[in-house]
Design a protein around this motif. Structure first.
Motif, PDB file in Angstrom:
ATOM      1  N   LEU A  85      35.759  49.303  27.707  1.00 35.66           N
ATOM      2  CA  LEU A  85      35.138  50.615  27.855  1.00 35.66           C
ATOM      3  C   LEU A  85      35.142  50.941  29.340  1.00 35.66           C
ATOM      4  CD1 LEU A  85      33.869  52.861  26.245  1.00 35.66           C
ATOM      5  CD2 LEU A  85      31.678  51.723  26.455  1.00 35.66           C
TER       6      LEU A  85
ATOM      7  N   THR B  92      34.106  52.695  32.721  1.00 32.44           N
ATOM      8  CA  THR B  92      33.025  53.446  33.352  1.00 32.44           C
ATOM      9  C   THR B  92      33.545  53.878  34.705  1.00 32.44           C
ATOM     10  OG1 THR B  92      32.063  51.585  34.542  1.00 32.44           O
ATOM     11  CG2 THR B  92      31.244  51.975  32.322  1.00 32.44           C
TER      12      THR B  92
ATOM     13  N   TRP C  37      30.367  56.250  24.505  1.00 33.95           N
ATOM     14  CA  TRP C  37      29.594  55.462  25.468  1.00 33.95           C
ATOM     15  C   TRP C  37      29.225  54.126  24.846  1.00 33.95           C
ATOM     16  CZ3 TRP C  37      30.990  58.262  29.083  1.00 33.95           C
ATOM     17  CH2 TRP C  37      30.907  59.650  29.035  1.00 33.95           C
ATOM     18  N   VAL C  38      28.754  53.197  25.682  1.00 32.42           N
ATOM     19  CA  VAL C  38      28.432  51.868  25.162  1.00 32.42           C
ATOM     20  C   VAL C  38      27.294  51.941  24.141  1.00 32.42           C
ATOM     21  CG1 VAL C  38      26.737  51.160  26.923  1.00 32.42           C
ATOM     22  CG2 VAL C  38      28.207  49.448  25.827  1.00 32.42           C
TER      23      VAL C  38
ATOM     24  N   GLN D 242      22.975  48.308  30.335  1.00 30.49           N
ATOM     25  CA  GLN D 242      24.133  48.946  30.971  1.00 30.49           C
ATOM     26  C   GLN D 242      25.390  48.704  30.140  1.00 30.49           C
ATOM     27  OE1 GLN D 242      23.950  46.336  34.480  1.00 30.49           O
ATOM     28  NE2 GLN D 242      23.257  48.117  35.650  1.00 30.49           N
ATOM     29  N   THR D 243      26.424  49.488  30.425  1.00 28.00           N
ATOM     30  CA  THR D 243      27.722  49.235  29.788  1.00 28.00           C
ATOM     31  C   THR D 243      28.082  47.760  29.973  1.00 28.00           C
ATOM     32  OG1 THR D 243      28.378  51.471  30.400  1.00 28.00           O
ATOM     33  CG2 THR D 243      30.136  49.978  29.700  1.00 28.00           C
ATOM     34  N   GLU D 244      27.794  47.259  31.151  1.00 25.97           N
ATOM     35  CA  GLU D 244      28.159  45.880  31.487  1.00 25.97           C
ATOM     36  C   GLU D 244      27.360  44.855  30.692  1.00 25.97           C
ATOM     37  OE1 GLU D 244      27.558  48.322  33.564  1.00 25.97           O
ATOM     38  OE2 GLU D 244      29.010  48.339  35.203  1.00 25.97           O
TER      39      GLU D 244
ATOM     40  N   SER E 298      27.862  61.704  30.444  1.00 26.67           N
ATOM     41  CA  SER E 298      26.894  61.009  29.596  1.00 26.67           C
ATOM     42  C   SER E 298      25.464  61.424  29.928  1.00 26.67           C
ATOM     43  CB  SER E 298      27.059  59.492  29.715  1.00 26.67           C
ATOM     44  OG  SER E 298      26.772  59.070  31.026  1.00 26.67           O
TER      45      SER E 298
END
Ligand code: PRX
Length: 650
Positions: free
Chosen positions: A267, A269, A314-315, A420-422, A612
């Protein structure tokens, strides 16, 4: 950020809300003592704790080793084999859930579709066979650029079924953004749709993909789902209709046993500068943490209808629209379109119509609802709601209170979830039946997660002192690397603070140990040597009854180092004037002290946001400093917002 300095904390909030007794009595975790016991046990041995959660997942072959940690590279459940599509679908088919609604979807024009687990399984199996037929193999990458329709979830699960790694590209991105992501990921196939609906208009996705695909030499096939039936250009040999391909395959496709560390998705970012970062998530650890957090944080029950309003691009959409809920056999509600179409009450009308029980949304949406006014939720019966959640930005205490009172009617716990995405899954959040909540704080880490607030050299800071929010022990759903760039991964997350993961947020812990996220450290403002987090000053502004939303930034000031510039939007229909500016300055001085009094206040109809929904303070900083914006605006959602602010400036 300079080396030893920490961030000063100036916000005070003392309202506390214990979980309602009837909610706690039926919750998965029923008391703070129970949470604490779970937390302490897990903290002693996080590996044992996560191994226990992984037992809830179906494995074709059990792992040999729980964690292999070679900082900063983690492998979880090493040697294990599983398939996430199997976990989200097949294993429910041997239970009563077979005919349970997996997805209830409402299109923007108003049509409703329901897919049971059996029906979803059939569609996923067929689409997996379609991918195979086009030559997609385990390890290949597939890009998904689609509206929010069930077929997006179907395509993700089909990729997961055969071990193809998906990269979902949010449907608001441009052709250039698609090209960069598809080429960086080395994708062979793009799955798209003719178009999608947004605020009553059609967005012509296939046209955008056409412009991108011409510059993507690796793309052999483009699959097009028919959503709007509008006319599309066609490249024979490359382009295929989804529905035509689906007619050529059988509905039986065994889920491939995959290594626990098999890449599930990439994904992208947008980094603060330059090339987007391809966050890589893998299989066994990812599903163990997302499934666990989904159940415990959202207190998910089989009879719930659960709605996470995030786009699947999004995540949040990956972990809490698709994988986390389906792994738990949940009923997921999905909505295709805009919250203000055909009118500002669309969300509340759907909650009433579908009797939704759990609502998970973002502070940016809540602030928009506040601006639009209470009359919209007031038109509908929201009594089906039992739990509310937020994610994505710090939620200002007043926005939290509005959510609590106007939407939750004081009945529903609120879970403010930090991640977070991470991180792949929720890291800090209340357990709604256990943790007393305070507006504005994500409270405490979930069991198995070790986080802290430290100085730049890694030393813990005292209570109510601001510092860097770090993660001190690897966690199952952590990113494994940046796609194709281990070095950038190390540099970005593991080089700032010794032996810790750091991804950019400032925070403090209060006297109860609760975590308060103070905003991105890049946004910190330094006034006369005092370092202030943006979130606190913004929350003070939002606590004024006239204000719906606020963003503050620093601009250079000869005397103070930096002066505070505030951009403010007002609640439904109110107009700004000099008198209100003075009142807001006085209000901030009263709430947090004269130090934080904004030097400039500008009223605006809207703030610049990422696609987002996060406020882009970088652009406001530029504007406040130089009167114009020259920097990169590709991730900006609505360019006209900046143009308008720029015109006002002149
Ligand atoms: O700054 C934090 C903020 O959003 C960042 C992560 O953004 P993204 O990767 O887009 O993922 C968003 C969805 C998980 C964080 O570094 N953030 C996210 N949740 C919160 C938050 N800030 C404060 N409170 C939260 N609950």
């Amino acid at each position: 950020m300079s080396d030893s300095s920490s961030i000063e904390s100036v916000l005070h909030e003392s309202r506390m809300f214990p979980p309602p007794a009837d909610f706690a009595a039926n919750a998965h975790v029923k008391s703070f003592e129970e949470y604490k016991r779970l937390y302490d046990e897990a903290a002693k041995d996080p590996e044992a704790f996560w191994a226990k959660q992984a037992e809830e997942i179906h494995w074709f072959k059990k792992w040999d080793t729980v964690l292999e940690w070679n900082e900063p590279f983690a492998k979880w459940f090493v040697g294990g084999e599983l398939n996430i599509s199997y976990n989200c679908l097949d294993r429910h088919l041997t239970t009563w859930r077979k005919n349970k609604a997996a997805i209830i979807w409402e299109g923007e024009p108003g049509e409703v579709r329901t897919l049971t687990y059996l029906q979803l399984h059939r569609q996923v199996s067929k689409f997996a066979n379609v991918l195979k037929k086009l030559g997609v193999e385990t390890g290949d990458r597939v890009a998904l650029y689609m509206p929010l329709v069930p077929e997006l979830a179907i395509a993700m699960l089909a990729c997961a079924r055969i071990g193809a790694t998906h990269t979902v590209i949010f449907g608001g991105f441009s052709a250039d953004a698609i090209r960069d992501r598809v080429n960086d990921g080395g994708c062979k196939v793009i799955v798209t749709a003719d178009g999608g609906y947004r605020r009553g208009n059609e967005i012509k996705l296939k046209d955008i993909v056409d412009r991108a695909a011409d510059q993507c030499p690796g793309v052999e096939n483009v699959i097009v789902f028919r959503r709007t039936s509008s006319k599309v250009a066609w490249k024979h040999g490359r382009d295929h209709w989804w529905h035509e391909l689906m007619e050529t395959v059988v509905d039986d496709c065994a889920a491939e046993p995959l290594d626990s560390e098999h890449p599930l998705f990439i994904l992208y970012t947008s980094g603060t500068t330059g090339k987007p970062k391809g966050i890589l998530h893998t299989t066994g650890g990812y599903i163990s943490q997302t499934a666990y957090s989904m159940k415990m944080v959202m207190d998910l029950k089989d009879e719930d209808i659960y709605w996470c309003t995030a786009d699947i691009g999004w995540v949040t959409g990956h972990s809490y629209v698709v994988y986390g809920p389906l792994a738990n056999g949940a009923t997921v509600f999905m909505y295709e379109g805009a919250p203000n179409f055909p009118d500002f009450d669309r969300f509340w009308a759907m909650i009433d119509r579908h009797k939704i029980n759990i609502l998970y949304t973002a502070p940016t949406a809540i602030r928009a609802f506040i601006k639009w006014g209470e009359q919209y939720p007031a038109k509908h019966d929201l009594s089906s709601l039992r739990l509310l959640g937020t994610v994505g930005e710090p939620i200002n205490p007043e926005a939290w209170m509005w959510y609590h009172e106007v939407i939750g009617k004081g009945r529903c716990p609120i879970i403010d979830t930090w991640w977070q995405t991470e991180t792949g899954g929720i890291m800090i959040s209340p357990f709604p039946g256990a943790t007393p909540t305070v507006p504005g704080t994500a409270t405490l880490p979930i069991p198995g997660i070790i986080v802290d607030v430290v100085t730049k050299s890694g030393d813990p800071v005292g209570p109510n002192e601001g510092g860097y929010l770090v993660i001190k022990h690897p966690w199952p759903s952590m990113l494994r690397t940046l796609w194709g760039d281990d070095e950038r991964y190390k540099q970005t997350y593991w080089s700032d603070i010794p032996n810790c993961y750091f991804a950019g947020d400032g925070a403090r812990r209060d006297e109860n140990g609760y975590f308060w996220i103070m905003g991105r450290v890049d946004d910190v403002i330094n006034v006369s040597g005092h370092r202030l987090g943006t979130a606190e000053v913004e929350s003070a502004l939002v606590s004024h009854e006239a204000v719906a939303e606020a963003a503050v930034v620093g601009r250079p000031d000869d005397l103070k180092g930096q002066a505070i510039a505030a951009f403010v939007t007002l609640e439904g229909g109110r107009k700004g004037n000099e008198e209100l500016k003075e009142a807001l300055r006085a209000h901030v001085a009263k709430e947090i002290g004269a130090l934080a009094k904004p030097d400039d206040i500008r009223f605006t109809d809207a703030l610049p946001k990422t696609r987002s929904g996060k406020i882009m303070r970088r652009l406001l900083r530029e504007l406040a400093t130089s009167g114009t914006v020259a920097g990169d605006v590709t991730t900006l959602e609505d360019l006209s917002v900046i143009e308008k602010l720029r015109e006002d400036e002149e």
